[in-house]
Design a protein around this motif. Structure first.
Motif, short mmCIF file in Angstrom:
data_model
loop_
_atom_site.label_atom_id
_atom_site.label_comp_id
_atom_site.label_asym_id
_atom_site.label_seq_id
_atom_site.Cartn_x
_atom_site.Cartn_y
_atom_site.Cartn_z
N LEU A 1 117.14 -18.97 -33.24
CA LEU A 1 116.42 -20.23 -33.37
C LEU A 1 116.30 -20.64 -34.83
O LEU A 1 116.54 -21.79 -35.19
CB LEU A 1 115.01 -20.10 -32.79
N GLY A 2 115.88 -19.71 -35.67
CA GLY A 2 115.54 -20.03 -37.05
C GLY A 2 114.18 -20.69 -37.15
O GLY A 2 113.59 -21.10 -36.14
N ASP A 3 113.66 -20.78 -38.38
CA ASP A 3 112.37 -21.46 -38.58
C ASP A 3 112.44 -22.92 -38.17
O ASP A 3 111.42 -23.51 -37.79
CB ASP A 3 111.96 -21.37 -40.06
N VAL A 4 113.63 -23.51 -38.23
CA VAL A 4 113.80 -24.91 -37.82
C VAL A 4 113.45 -25.10 -36.35
O VAL A 4 113.13 -26.22 -35.91
CB VAL A 4 115.25 -25.38 -38.10
N GLY A 5 113.48 -24.00 -35.58
CA GLY A 5 113.09 -24.07 -34.18
C GLY A 5 111.72 -23.52 -33.90
O GLY A 5 110.91 -24.13 -33.20
N TRP B 1 97.56 -21.49 -37.14
CA TRP B 1 97.85 -20.11 -36.81
C TRP B 1 98.89 -20.03 -35.70
O TRP B 1 99.81 -19.20 -35.75
CB TRP B 1 96.57 -19.39 -36.41
N PHE B 2 98.80 -20.89 -34.69
CA PHE B 2 99.74 -20.83 -33.57
C PHE B 2 101.16 -21.16 -34.04
O PHE B 2 102.13 -20.52 -33.62
CB PHE B 2 99.31 -21.78 -32.46
N VAL B 3 101.28 -22.17 -34.90
CA VAL B 3 102.60 -22.52 -35.46
C VAL B 3 103.22 -21.31 -36.14
O VAL B 3 104.41 -21.00 -35.95
CB VAL B 3 102.47 -23.70 -36.44
N ASN B 4 102.42 -20.58 -36.92
CA ASN B 4 102.94 -19.44 -37.66
C ASN B 4 103.17 -18.22 -36.79
O ASN B 4 104.13 -17.48 -36.98
CB ASN B 4 102.01 -19.11 -38.82
N LEU B 5 102.31 -18.01 -35.79
CA LEU B 5 102.50 -16.81 -34.98
C LEU B 5 103.75 -16.92 -34.12
O LEU B 5 104.43 -15.91 -33.87
CB LEU B 5 101.26 -16.50 -34.15
N VAL B 6 104.10 -18.14 -33.67
CA VAL B 6 105.36 -18.30 -32.94
C VAL B 6 106.53 -17.93 -33.86
O VAL B 6 107.50 -17.28 -33.44
CB VAL B 6 105.51 -19.73 -32.39
N ASN B 7 106.44 -18.34 -35.11
CA ASN B 7 107.46 -17.98 -36.09
C ASN B 7 107.50 -16.47 -36.31
O ASN B 7 108.57 -15.85 -36.34
CB ASN B 7 107.18 -18.70 -37.40
N ARG C 1 122.08 -6.46 -36.59
CA ARG C 1 122.89 -5.60 -37.45
C ARG C 1 124.12 -6.29 -38.00
O ARG C 1 124.78 -5.75 -38.90
CB ARG C 1 123.31 -4.35 -36.67
N VAL C 2 124.48 -7.43 -37.47
CA VAL C 2 125.64 -8.16 -37.98
C VAL C 2 125.21 -9.58 -38.35
O VAL C 2 124.25 -10.11 -37.76
CB VAL C 2 126.78 -8.21 -36.93
N PRO C 3 125.87 -10.20 -39.32
CA PRO C 3 125.51 -11.59 -39.67
C PRO C 3 125.60 -12.50 -38.45
O PRO C 3 126.59 -12.48 -37.71
CB PRO C 3 126.56 -11.96 -40.73
N THR C 4 124.55 -13.29 -38.23
CA THR C 4 124.44 -14.14 -37.04
C THR C 4 123.95 -15.52 -37.46
O THR C 4 123.01 -15.61 -38.26
CB THR C 4 123.44 -13.53 -36.03
N PRO C 5 124.56 -16.58 -36.96
CA PRO C 5 124.09 -17.91 -37.35
C PRO C 5 122.69 -18.20 -36.81
O PRO C 5 122.33 -17.76 -35.72
CB PRO C 5 125.12 -18.86 -36.72
N GLN C 6 121.90 -18.89 -37.61
CA GLN C 6 120.59 -19.34 -37.17
C GLN C 6 120.55 -20.86 -37.24
O GLN C 6 121.42 -21.48 -37.83
CB GLN C 6 119.49 -18.74 -38.05
N GLY C 7 119.54 -21.44 -36.61
CA GLY C 7 119.44 -22.90 -36.59
C GLY C 7 119.60 -23.49 -35.22
O GLY C 7 119.66 -24.71 -35.06
N GLY C 8 119.66 -22.62 -34.18
CA GLY C 8 119.75 -23.15 -32.82
C GLY C 8 118.56 -24.00 -32.43
O GLY C 8 118.64 -24.82 -31.51
N GLY C 9 117.45 -23.82 -33.16
CA GLY C 9 116.27 -24.64 -32.89
C GLY C 9 116.51 -26.12 -33.12
O GLY C 9 115.78 -26.95 -32.56
N ALA D 1 110.25 -29.30 -38.42
CA ALA D 1 111.65 -28.87 -38.30
C ALA D 1 112.35 -28.94 -39.66
O ALA D 1 113.12 -28.05 -40.02
CB ALA D 1 112.38 -29.72 -37.27
N VAL D 2 112.06 -29.99 -40.43
CA VAL D 2 112.66 -30.11 -41.76
C VAL D 2 112.15 -28.98 -42.66
O VAL D 2 112.94 -28.35 -43.39
CB VAL D 2 112.33 -31.49 -42.38
N VAL D 3 110.85 -28.72 -42.63
CA VAL D 3 110.28 -27.61 -43.41
C VAL D 3 110.97 -26.30 -43.02
O VAL D 3 111.35 -25.50 -43.89
CB VAL D 3 108.77 -27.51 -43.21
N GLY D 4 111.14 -26.08 -41.73
CA GLY D 4 111.78 -24.86 -41.26
C GLY D 4 113.23 -24.77 -41.68
O GLY D 4 113.72 -23.70 -42.04
N ALA D 5 113.95 -25.90 -41.63
CA ALA D 5 115.36 -25.90 -42.03
C ALA D 5 115.51 -25.54 -43.50
O ALA D 5 116.39 -24.75 -43.88
CB ALA D 5 115.98 -27.27 -41.75
N VAL D 6 114.66 -26.12 -44.34
CA VAL D 6 114.70 -25.78 -45.77
C VAL D 6 114.38 -24.31 -45.97
O VAL D 6 115.04 -23.61 -46.76
CB VAL D 6 113.72 -26.67 -46.55
#
Length: 337
Positions: free
Chosen positions: A207-211, A142-148, A46-54, A87-92
């Motif tokens: 985590l973000g997609d980068v994680g 599929w596993f890569v995407n389902l974790v996301n 509900r509040v802005p939260t930083p992502q990218g901990g991955g 990780a680069v794909v996720g960061a972008v």
């Protein structure tokens, strides 16, 4: 004096946890400034939260893996390269969302890279090698995407992956995984433990997609190696909750004509919070279920054979189905006195 296998694994967990937590503390001011996830209609926060901990989790896991695995050959370098590329794909994607038409081919290329360098015996000898390889690529993608997909609630990835990786580490120490895969499981376990305090409800960091994307690739590879060592039933049981929740949700949305590539809030664990269950209750239930699935997976390894494997898979599927059904129902509330 050389370290014993147990001491080396414990060292891997400790080093990765310390490095992950340290990197998070160092990076958090930058993530607050440049990688803020603002809530929308599909968000659980509900509040802005930083992502990218991955970034910290993956960097710590790879650093420990490359430093301690002692593996030779192309497998670990290919795994590291594929993980970093994802990780680069996720960061972008975290900063400027990519289209599915661009995302999926990049993810598939990383899966192919890792599988092409992986060792292990055929999982199903009766299948032609080209068919098994193609199915393995699809399963990895599929596993890569389902974790996301499933990383949509505070501590959800921790509640899923800590029991899975803990079990994989124990299985490796018992001889059911190659040494480098055991170190990878321990290193990623440590990385997530270092991240966990920052993601506990209410999360101060995502985590973000980068994680989530590279974590999916790493865990898929470890499970693939477990299956290749004769632990196919165990490799299915360990992530069975994620497999069921994500696959059933995708199938339901596809049958309803909904765009399956768009973000949504219809996973069973998300419906559980919508139905009135607190986040700690939901992730606690997932954590407990995964401990039970890990126990069943261990039984299939300790007593190999199709009767035990089928019975364990059936019991595991029943436990998963019971939790999914519970999540889909409204929470019962005790009326005030």
């Amino acid at each position: 004096m050389p370290l014993s296998p147990l001491a080396a694994i414990l060292l891997a967990v400790f080093l990765a946890a310390a490095l992950s937590a340290g990197l998070i503390v160092a990076l958090r001011p930058l993530l607050l400034r440049y990688a803020l996830a603002r809530p929308n209609a599909r968000s659980s926060h509900r509040v802005p939260t930083p992502q990218g901990g991955g970034i910290a989790v993956v960097a710590a896991a790879l650093a420990v893996l490359l430093g301690l695995s002692g593996a030779t050959g192309a497998e670990i370098p290919a795994l590291a390269a594929g993980t970093l590329a994802l990780a680069v794909v996720g960061a972008v994607d975290d900063i400027r969302p990519l289209s599915a038409g661009l995302r999926l081919p990049l993810q598939a290329a990383c899966v192919v890279l890792v599988l092409s360098a992986s060792g292990g015996a055929p999982l199903v000898p009766a299948l032609p090698s080209w068919l098994e390889y193609g199915l393995a690529v699809l399963a990895g993608l599929w596993f890569v995407n389902l974790v996301n997909f499933m990383d949509g609630l505070d501590w959800m990835t921790v509640a899923e992956m800590v029991p899975v990786l803990g079990a994989l580490t124990v299985f490796g120490l018992a001889g059911h995984l190659p040494g480098e895969a055991t170190v990878a499981a321990a290193a990623l376990l440590g990385g997530l433990l270092g991240f966990a305090p920052f993601n506990r409800p209410v999360a101060r960091l995502f985590l973000g997609d980068v994680g989530s994307l590279p974590i999916g690739l790493l865990v898929a590879w470890i499970l693939y190696r477990l299956a290749g060592e004769g632990g196919l039933a165990a490799a299915i049981l360990l992530p069975l909750y994620y497999l069921a929740d994500a696959t059933l949700t995708l199938g339901r949305r596809a049958l309803a004509g909904e765009p399956v590539w768009q973000a949504h809030r219809s996973h069973f664990y998300q419906r559980a919070t919508t139905n009135g269950r607190a986040v700690p209750v939901v992730v606690g239930a997932v954590f407990g279920l995964n401990l039970a699935l890990a126990l069943l997976a261990g039984i299939t390894l300790a007593a190999p054979g199709w009767p035990v494997s089928l019975a364990s898979l059936a019991l595991g599927a029943g436990l998963v189905a019971a939790l999914l059904r519970l999540f889909a129902l409204p929470a019962t509330r005790t009326p005030p006195a």
